[in-house]
Motif scaffolding. Structure first.
Motif, PDB file in Angstrom:
ATOM      1  N   ARG A 249       0.829  -1.200   0.000  1.00 46.17           N
ATOM      2  CA  ARG A 249       0.000   0.000   0.000  1.00 46.17           C
ATOM      3  C   ARG A 249       0.865   1.252   0.000  1.00 46.17           C
ATOM      4  O   ARG A 249       2.056   1.197   0.274  1.00 46.17           O
ATOM      5  N   ASP A 250       0.222   2.354  -0.286  1.00 41.33           N
ATOM      6  CA  ASP A 250       0.923   3.634  -0.344  1.00 41.33           C
ATOM      7  C   ASP A 250       1.543   3.959   1.020  1.00 41.33           C
ATOM      8  O   ASP A 250       0.887   3.872   2.061  1.00 41.33           O
ATOM      9  N   ASN A 251       2.838   4.283   0.997  1.00 41.24           N
ATOM     10  CA  ASN A 251       3.595   4.702   2.182  1.00 41.24           C
ATOM     11  C   ASN A 251       3.694   3.598   3.233  1.00 41.24           C
ATOM     12  O   ASN A 251       3.783   3.876   4.430  1.00 41.24           O
ATOM     13  N   GLN A 252       3.689   2.336   2.793  1.00 41.37           N
ATOM     14  CA  GLN A 252       3.843   1.203   3.697  1.00 41.37           C
ATOM     15  C   GLN A 252       5.057   0.383   3.256  1.00 41.37           C
ATOM     16  O   GLN A 252       5.242   0.128   2.065  1.00 41.37           O
ATOM     17  N   PRO A 253       5.925  -0.033   4.224  1.00 44.19           N
ATOM     18  CA  PRO A 253       7.125  -0.802   3.843  1.00 44.19           C
ATOM     19  C   PRO A 253       6.754  -2.213   3.391  1.00 44.19           C
ATOM     20  O   PRO A 253       5.740  -2.785   3.803  1.00 44.19           O
ATOM     21  N   ALA A 254       7.583  -2.770   2.526  1.00 41.88           N
ATOM     22  CA  ALA A 254       7.397  -4.134   2.036  1.00 41.88           C
ATOM     23  C   ALA A 254       8.771  -4.749   1.801  1.00 41.88           C
ATOM     24  O   ALA A 254       9.754  -4.037   1.547  1.00 41.88           O
ATOM     25  N   SER A 255       8.843  -6.073   1.928  1.00 39.70           N
ATOM     26  CA  SER A 255      10.119  -6.773   1.725  1.00 39.70           C
ATOM     27  C   SER A 255       9.840  -8.137   1.112  1.00 39.70           C
ATOM     28  O   SER A 255       8.753  -8.710   1.265  1.00 39.70           O
ATOM     29  N   ILE A 256      10.825  -8.636   0.388  1.00 40.97           N
ATOM     30  CA  ILE A 256      10.763  -9.979  -0.184  1.00 40.97           C
ATOM     31  C   ILE A 256      12.168 -10.569  -0.106  1.00 40.97           C
ATOM     32  O   ILE A 256      13.163  -9.864  -0.305  1.00 40.97           O
ATOM     33  N   ASP A 257      12.235 -11.865   0.229  1.00 45.59           N
ATOM     34  CA  ASP A 257      13.525 -12.512   0.440  1.00 45.59           C
ATOM     35  C   ASP A 257      13.499 -13.888  -0.202  1.00 45.59           C
ATOM     36  O   ASP A 257      12.539 -14.651  -0.031  1.00 45.59           O
ATOM     37  N   LYS A 258      14.551 -14.196  -0.982  1.00 39.46           N
ATOM     38  CA  LYS A 258      14.720 -15.522  -1.585  1.00 39.46           C
ATOM     39  C   LYS A 258      16.176 -15.912  -1.384  1.00 39.46           C
ATOM     40  O   LYS A 258      17.089 -15.193  -1.816  1.00 39.46           O
ATOM     41  N   SER A 259      16.414 -17.039  -0.692  1.00 40.54           N
ATOM     42  CA  SER A 259      17.787 -17.451  -0.382  1.00 40.54           C
ATOM     43  C   SER A 259      17.952 -18.945  -0.596  1.00 40.54           C
ATOM     44  O   SER A 259      16.993 -19.720  -0.484  1.00 40.54           O
ATOM     45  N   THR A 260      19.192 -19.340  -0.890  1.00 39.66           N
ATOM     46  CA  THR A 260      19.563 -20.748  -1.070  1.00 39.66           C
ATOM     47  C   THR A 260      20.852 -20.989  -0.297  1.00 39.66           C
ATOM     48  O   THR A 260      21.818 -20.221  -0.417  1.00 39.66           O
ATOM     49  N   SER A 261      20.878 -22.092   0.465  1.00 38.91           N
ATOM     50  CA  SER A 261      22.057 -22.446   1.263  1.00 38.91           C
ATOM     51  C   SER A 261      22.736 -23.657   0.618  1.00 38.91           C
ATOM     52  O   SER A 261      22.110 -24.705   0.423  1.00 38.91           O
ATOM     53  N   THR A 262      24.014 -23.508   0.265  1.00 42.58           N
ATOM     54  CA  THR A 262      24.788 -24.585  -0.375  1.00 42.58           C
ATOM     55  C   THR A 262      25.866 -25.074   0.611  1.00 42.58           C
ATOM     56  O   THR A 262      26.771 -24.309   0.973  1.00 42.58           O
ATOM     57  N   PRO A 263      25.813 -26.368   1.063  1.00 44.04           N
ATOM     58  CA  PRO A 263      26.814 -26.877   2.021  1.00 44.04           C
ATOM     59  C   PRO A 263      28.112 -27.282   1.313  1.00 44.04           C
ATOM     60  O   PRO A 263      28.109 -27.662   0.143  1.00 44.04           O
ATOM     61  N   TYR A 264      29.220 -27.226   2.055  1.00 42.41           N
ATOM     62  CA  TYR A 264      30.511 -27.695   1.556  1.00 42.41           C
ATOM     63  C   TYR A 264      31.367 -28.027   2.783  1.00 42.41           C
ATOM     64  O   TYR A 264      31.076 -27.616   3.914  1.00 42.41           O
ATOM     65  N   ALA A 265      32.447 -28.794   2.544  1.00 43.36           N
ATOM     66  CA  ALA A 265      33.330 -29.257   3.628  1.00 43.36           C
ATOM     67  C   ALA A 265      34.575 -28.389   3.687  1.00 43.36           C
ATOM     68  O   ALA A 265      35.133 -27.997   2.651  1.00 43.36           O
ATOM     69  N   VAL A 266      35.050 -28.144   4.915  1.00 48.69           N
ATOM     70  CA  VAL A 266      36.263 -27.365   5.158  1.00 48.69           C
ATOM     71  C   VAL A 266      37.261 -28.268   5.889  1.00 48.69           C
ATOM     72  O   VAL A 266      36.925 -28.857   6.933  1.00 48.69           O
ATOM     73  N   GLY A 267      38.499 -28.392   5.381  1.00 51.59           N
ATOM     74  CA  GLY A 267      39.508 -29.253   5.990  1.00 51.59           C
ATOM     75  C   GLY A 267      39.437 -30.671   5.459  1.00 51.59           C
ATOM     76  O   GLY A 267      38.547 -31.036   4.654  1.00 51.59           O
ATOM     77  N   THR A 268      40.362 -31.531   5.932  1.00 52.16           N
ATOM     78  CA  THR A 268      40.423 -32.924   5.483  1.00 52.16           C
ATOM     79  C   THR A 268      40.572 -33.837   6.689  1.00 52.16           C
ATOM     80  O   THR A 268      41.049 -33.428   7.757  1.00 52.16           O
ATOM     81  N   GLY A 269      40.154 -35.051   6.451  1.00 52.30           N
ATOM     82  CA  GLY A 269      40.338 -36.064   7.479  1.00 52.30           C
ATOM     83  C   GLY A 269      39.569 -35.760   8.742  1.00 52.30           C
ATOM     84  O   GLY A 269      38.404 -35.351   8.713  1.00 52.30           O
ATOM     85  N   ASP A 270      40.299 -35.980   9.880  1.00 51.65           N
ATOM     86  CA  ASP A 270      39.640 -35.750  11.161  1.00 51.65           C
ATOM     87  C   ASP A 270      39.407 -34.269  11.444  1.00 51.65           C
ATOM     88  O   ASP A 270      38.655 -33.926  12.371  1.00 51.65           O
ATOM     89  N   PHE A 271      40.005 -33.408  10.660  1.00 54.45           N
ATOM     90  CA  PHE A 271      39.874 -31.972  10.910  1.00 54.45           C
ATOM     91  C   PHE A 271      38.838 -31.301   9.996  1.00 54.45           C
ATOM     92  O   PHE A 271      38.759 -30.079   9.965  1.00 54.45           O
TER      93      PHE A 271
END
Length: 507
Positions: free
Chosen positions: A348-370
């Motif tokens: 509406r007039d003079n009213q705030p609005a927001s829209i959000d679209k997000s994607t989370s992509t997993p990945y590994a950090v380090g090797t072995g036991d670490f």
């Protein structure tokens, strides 16, 4: 024979000499036709057309033919009187039986009145519905004006001729057209319950409105369509003049009530993010590093068969040379990527609005036991507060953020954000921001076309010499632009049908 003739003469004489009886005196006879007499004034240079109600004989009698000339139009029963000299004469008009039916007394004038009539005909003679002439010794302008815009011109001309008799009215058909235009304009200003009708050549405003301000508004709108008014004869003579009646009578009733507040306007904000990236790489490398093994040459000591000690030498020095030929490496690489993100939100007039679209992509950090799990969040976020201004312009505080991965590596994320205040007209698009980034890198003698170490036998070979020449050229270009398009809409359902068509499937 003479006697017979004498007797016949005496008998006939007696018959003619017989007295007339009373019955013969009262016998009916044919009644003479009635003669109509008219007086007509003809100005020299101004023809007068007269219509008669009978079929006339073209042979007419003019008292003085030097003063007057007649032009006959028998098919239309019209007679045109044309003045030649000033004076007075008569014209006798007979029917087809020869009886006198009409007698004109013509006065031919050569005064300045004829000149006034000629001037008026030059100035306003083309106005539809008006007649200009001389009657009763006076110049007159009379009739009904059809086109309202012509009233102003007629009034301006007649103001210079105060002696001219003006008998001008507005055509009833023209008044109805003006009333219809008033009604249309009232409807455009949300006064649909107000009507206009004509009563006794006066415009009546009727209906009901919710406030006195709207009643006054209807009066002002109707008055704007009134043409200039020409004063009638009665207003020029105090003996017949009465209180002048206004052209518009306002009979609109006021029913004050609280009107429902109009529904607030809706604003649709559409944003687009466009990113374009290009990269190019060119490498050329030359390497020559021949290697020689260290276990190929030797000297031997030994005993002969006779038991004597002796020394022998093979007298040879042998070695194996590898990587004898130079190594070359030449290659070109290029890449192109185009990413488009779009977001749309309605508020509406003079009213705030927001829209959000997000994607989370997993990945590994380090090797072995670490090693441990991590994730990269990418997507689009839009926050906006629009406000409608005059002339369908929209004031907005816009915060737009887009995050994207670089290539196929989820660990590298680039973020683009714009936070701005701007004014854009409804349904128009504007480029609100962007960044262009160019990078160019050139490396010399750093690229090894054969980085692995060559071996000869079981030991590490030693290079005789080493020659390396290389050039690596890399360039990349990245640019992004953000667009915004606001639009004022009456309802959030506007455009729903187009969206449904995009998602429609065949059953």
């Amino acid at each position: 024979m003479v006697v017979v003739r004498l007797l016949l003469f005496i008998f006939s004489s007696s018959l003619f000499a017989a007295p007339v009886s009373a019955q013969d005196t009262l016998a009916p006879s044919s009644a003479p036709s009635t003669v109509t007499e008219k007086e007509l004034e003809v100005a020299m240079g101004i023809d007068v057309i007269e219509k008669v109600d009978f079929d006339f004989n073209p042979k007419m009698t003019i008292g003085n033919e030097k003063l007057l000339k007649l032009i006959l139009v028998p098919q239309k029963r019209e007679i045109i009187f044309k003045g030649l000299q000033s004076g007075k004469t008569t014209v006798m008009i007979r029917d087809n039986l020869g009886d006198v039916r009409l007698k004109y007394t013509i006065v031919v004038t050569a005064s300045g009145k004829s000149n006034i009539v000629a001037e008026l005909r030059d100035l306003i003679g083309d106005v539809e519905g008006l007649d200009i002439g001389i009657r009763g010794g006076k110049v007159y302008v009379g009739g009904e004006i059809v086109v309202p815009d012509e009233i102003g011109r007629v009034s301006k001309v007649l103001a210079s001729y105060p002696e001219v008799l003006a008998i001008i009215e507005l055509s009833p058909q023209t008044q109805r057209v003006i009333a219809r235009k008033m009604s249309d304009e009232l409807a455009k200003n949300n006064l649909k319950d107000v009507s206009v009708r004509i009563v006794n050549k006066t415009y009546w405003l009727e209906g009901v409105v919710s406030s006195k301000e709207k009643k006054d508004l209807a009066q002002s709108i109707a008055s704007a369509y009134l043409p200039p008014k020409i004063a009638s004869l009665s207003t020029k003579d105090d003996r017949y003049a009465s209180a002048e009646q206004p052209q518009i009578l306002n009979f609109i009733g006021v029913n004050e009530k609280k009107e429902p507040q109009p529904a607030p306007k809706m604003i649709k904000v559409t944003t687009q993010f466009v990113e374009l990236s290009k990269n190019y790489g060119k490498v050329f490398a030359f390497k020559w590093a021949p290697l020689m093994g260290e276990d190929a040459s030797k000297i031997q000591f030994g005993q002969t068969q006779s038991g004597n000690v002796s020394t022998t030498s093979s007298g040879t020095l042998s070695a194996t040379i590898s990587n004898l030929f130079p190594k070359l490496n030449a290659a070109k690489t290029a890449g192109y990527a185009r990413i488009i993100q779009s977001g749309m939100v309605i508020t509406r007039d003079n009213q705030p609005a927001s829209i959000d679209k997000s994607t989370s992509t997993p990945y590994a950090v380090g090797t072995g036991d670490f090693s441990k799990a991590a994730s990269a969040d990418v997507g689009l976020n839009l926050n906006v507060t629009p406000r409608i201004l005059d002339q369908e312009k929209i004031d907005m505080h816009l915060v737009f953020n887009v995050s994207l991965t670089v290539g196929s590596d989820a660990r590298v994320v680039t973020s683009n954000k714009i936070d701005t205040f701007l004014v854009v007209k409804s349904k128009e698009s504007a480029a609100i921001g962007g960044v262009v980034q160019n990078q160019s890198v050139t490396d010399y003698d750093k690229t090894d076309p054969a980085p692995s170490t060559a071996t000869a036998g079981s030991q590490v070979a030693t290079p005789l010499f080493r020659l390396l020449r290389s050039k690596n050229y890399t360039t990349s270009k990245t640019q992004f632009v953000m667009f915004v398009t606001p639009e004022i809409i009456d309802s959030a359902s506007v455009g729903t049908e187009e969206i449904r068509k995009k998602f429609r499937r065949r059953e």
